[in-house]
Design a protein around this motif. Structure first.
Motif, short mmCIF file in Angstrom:
data_model
loop_
_atom_site.label_atom_id
_atom_site.label_comp_id
_atom_site.label_asym_id
_atom_site.label_seq_id
_atom_site.Cartn_x
_atom_site.Cartn_y
_atom_site.Cartn_z
N LEU A 56 -2.82 3.48 -3.94
CA LEU A 56 -3.65 4.67 -3.79
C LEU A 56 -5.13 4.32 -3.89
CD1 LEU A 56 -3.85 7.71 -3.42
CD2 LEU A 56 -3.61 7.97 -5.90
N ARG A 57 -5.47 3.46 -4.85
CA ARG A 57 -6.87 3.07 -5.03
C ARG A 57 -7.40 2.25 -3.84
NH1 ARG A 57 -6.60 1.45 -11.40
NH2 ARG A 57 -7.66 3.29 -12.25
N ALA A 58 -6.59 1.33 -3.36
CA ALA A 58 -7.06 0.39 -2.34
C ALA A 58 -6.97 0.94 -0.93
CB ALA A 58 -6.27 -0.91 -2.44
N ASP A 59 -5.88 1.68 -0.63
CA ASP A 59 -5.60 2.04 0.76
C ASP A 59 -5.45 3.53 1.02
OD1 ASP A 59 -5.50 -0.75 1.51
OD2 ASP A 59 -3.54 -0.82 0.54
N GLU A 64 -4.01 7.69 0.51
CA GLU A 64 -2.79 8.49 0.45
C GLU A 64 -1.82 8.18 1.59
OE1 GLU A 64 -3.95 12.56 0.16
OE2 GLU A 64 -5.24 12.21 -1.59
N THR A 65 -2.34 7.88 2.76
CA THR A 65 -1.45 7.58 3.89
C THR A 65 -0.61 6.33 3.62
OG1 THR A 65 -3.01 8.57 5.46
CG2 THR A 65 -1.35 7.07 6.36
N ALA A 66 -1.25 5.30 3.07
CA ALA A 66 -0.53 4.07 2.74
C ALA A 66 0.47 4.31 1.62
CB ALA A 66 -1.52 2.98 2.33
N LEU A 67 0.09 5.13 0.66
CA LEU A 67 1.00 5.44 -0.44
C LEU A 67 2.23 6.19 0.08
CD1 LEU A 67 1.64 5.51 -3.48
CD2 LEU A 67 0.37 7.66 -3.59
N ASP A 68 2.00 7.16 0.94
CA ASP A 68 3.10 7.93 1.50
C ASP A 68 4.06 7.01 2.26
OD1 ASP A 68 4.37 10.56 2.27
OD2 ASP A 68 3.86 9.80 4.26
N LEU A 123 -8.57 12.88 -11.55
CA LEU A 123 -8.45 12.99 -10.10
C LEU A 123 -7.46 11.96 -9.54
CD1 LEU A 123 -12.19 13.58 -9.11
CD2 LEU A 123 -10.32 15.26 -9.09
N LEU A 124 -7.50 10.74 -10.07
CA LEU A 124 -6.62 9.68 -9.58
C LEU A 124 -5.15 10.04 -9.77
CD1 LEU A 124 -6.07 6.76 -8.55
CD2 LEU A 124 -6.27 6.03 -10.94
N PHE A 125 -4.78 10.39 -11.00
CA PHE A 125 -3.37 10.63 -11.28
C PHE A 125 -2.90 11.98 -10.76
CE2 PHE A 125 -4.43 7.33 -14.44
CZ PHE A 125 -3.52 6.38 -14.01
N THR A 126 -3.82 12.92 -10.60
CA THR A 126 -3.46 14.18 -9.94
C THR A 126 -3.13 13.91 -8.47
OG1 THR A 126 -4.84 15.51 -11.43
CG2 THR A 126 -4.22 16.50 -9.32
N ARG A 127 -3.96 13.11 -7.79
CA ARG A 127 -3.70 12.75 -6.39
C ARG A 127 -2.38 12.02 -6.26
NH1 ARG A 127 -8.04 8.98 -4.40
NH2 ARG A 127 -6.84 9.04 -2.44
N GLY A 136 -1.55 3.04 -17.12
CA GLY A 136 -2.23 3.42 -15.89
C GLY A 136 -2.20 2.39 -14.79
N THR A 137 -1.42 1.33 -14.94
CA THR A 137 -1.32 0.29 -13.92
C THR A 137 0.00 0.43 -13.16
OG1 THR A 137 -0.27 -1.29 -15.44
CG2 THR A 137 -2.68 -1.28 -15.33
N GLY A 138 0.08 -0.24 -12.01
CA GLY A 138 1.32 -0.24 -11.25
C GLY A 138 1.07 -0.23 -9.76
N ILE A 139 2.14 -0.50 -9.01
CA ILE A 139 2.05 -0.60 -7.55
C ILE A 139 1.50 0.68 -6.93
CG2 ILE A 139 3.40 -0.84 -5.42
CD1 ILE A 139 5.33 -2.63 -6.99
N LEU A 140 2.00 1.83 -7.38
CA LEU A 140 1.58 3.10 -6.78
C LEU A 140 0.09 3.34 -6.99
CD1 LEU A 140 4.56 5.45 -7.78
CD2 LEU A 140 4.30 4.00 -5.75
N VAL A 141 -0.38 3.01 -8.18
CA VAL A 141 -1.80 3.18 -8.49
C VAL A 141 -2.65 2.25 -7.64
CG1 VAL A 141 -3.56 3.12 -10.32
CG2 VAL A 141 -1.22 3.86 -10.85
N ASP A 142 -2.21 1.00 -7.52
CA ASP A 142 -2.96 0.01 -6.74
C ASP A 142 -3.08 0.42 -5.27
OD1 ASP A 142 -3.23 -1.50 -9.02
OD2 ASP A 142 -1.60 -2.88 -8.52
#
Length: 243
Positions: free
Chosen positions: A46-49, A51-55, A148-152, A38-44
């Motif tokens: 999404l949690r910190a910044d 959906e916009t930052a992830l996109d 919810l986290l991994f679905t998002r 459950g760790t990784g750049i994408l997860v970090d």
């Protein structure tokens, strides 16, 4: 599902569906994006910044370089020597099937599918970040925060790259398993609807890796011995192949 941790000894090339050229050497770099713990750049991100930052991140060249032809996909062939156990399990009813259907069942052609995430950028079992993400989504009644986290996360990836929904496991162990399989197994109807409506998921992917075989055939297949149609069809992980 999360028992398939990535921190395992890489499987031998003879036990993979793909060629030696695509076998991961060392720890695949893909796991920096998301790992089975459950760790990784994408997860970090999404949690910190959000959906916009992830996109924004997954549109960068560093990420898109993992996909064929600038995300357009490439036609890549792969073959796995696995009998089709679903019709053999019903062989006593074979006399009720049309001859042309029986011929199609027993003489399955080589598998060729459109692949989007490059094989040489995949994990030990030739999985993709999206497949790991779908694997990590708990079933209903499980950890709601994690669900919810991994679905998002999965929805963000699919919204930007809907074609990735149709990438499947290409390693011999879980060959053919798709995002749709995960949604069905976890009784996640809402996510299944999202996959079909937004990701345009194909529903004809067949989970035919050794993990899904009857128990008395699984080890034979892992060792690259010829499987036999003589089986008692007992096992705990048979999907019926199709979602």
């Amino acid at each position: 599902q999360t028992n398939r941790m990535s921190a395992v000894t890489p499987v031998s090339p003879s036990s993979l569906a793909l060629t030696e050229a695509y076998r991961p050497t060392g720890r695949p770099s893909m796991y920096k994006y998301i790992d089975f713990d459950g760790t990784g750049i994408l997860v970090d991100i999404l949690r910190a910044d959000g959906e916009t930052a992830l996109d924004k991140y997954i549109k960068k060249d560093e990420f898109t370089a993992n996909m064929y032809m600038n995300t357009a996909g490439a036609l890549v062939g792969c073959e796995v020597d696995v009998p089709d156990y679903s019709p053999f399990a019903l062989k006593k009813h074979n006399h009720l099937l049309r001859p042309e259907l029986l011929k199609k069942i027993h003489e399955r052609p080589s598998v060729r599918r459109r692949v989007f995430w490059r094989e040489d950028r995949r994990g030990y079992q030739f999985e993709t970040p999206l497949l790991i993400c779908c694997c990590l989504i708990p079933s209903r009644g499980g950890d709601e925060t994690k669900r919810l986290l991994f679905t998002r996360l999965a929805q963000c990836i699919i919204t930007t790259y809907p074609q990735l929904v149709n990438d499947v496991y290409l390693g011999k162990e879980y060959f053919g398993e798709s995002c749709v399989h995960f949604a069905v197994v976890n009784n996640n109807l809402d996510f299944l609807k999202f996959l079909v409506e937004n990701g345009k998921s194909q529903l004809d992917h067949q989970a035919r890796g050794s993990f899904f075989l009857p128990d008395d055939q699984r080890e034979l297949h892992r060792l690259d011995h010829n499987c036999t149609h003589e089986t008692d069809y007992r096992g705990d992980t048979y999907y019926g192949e199709y979602p």
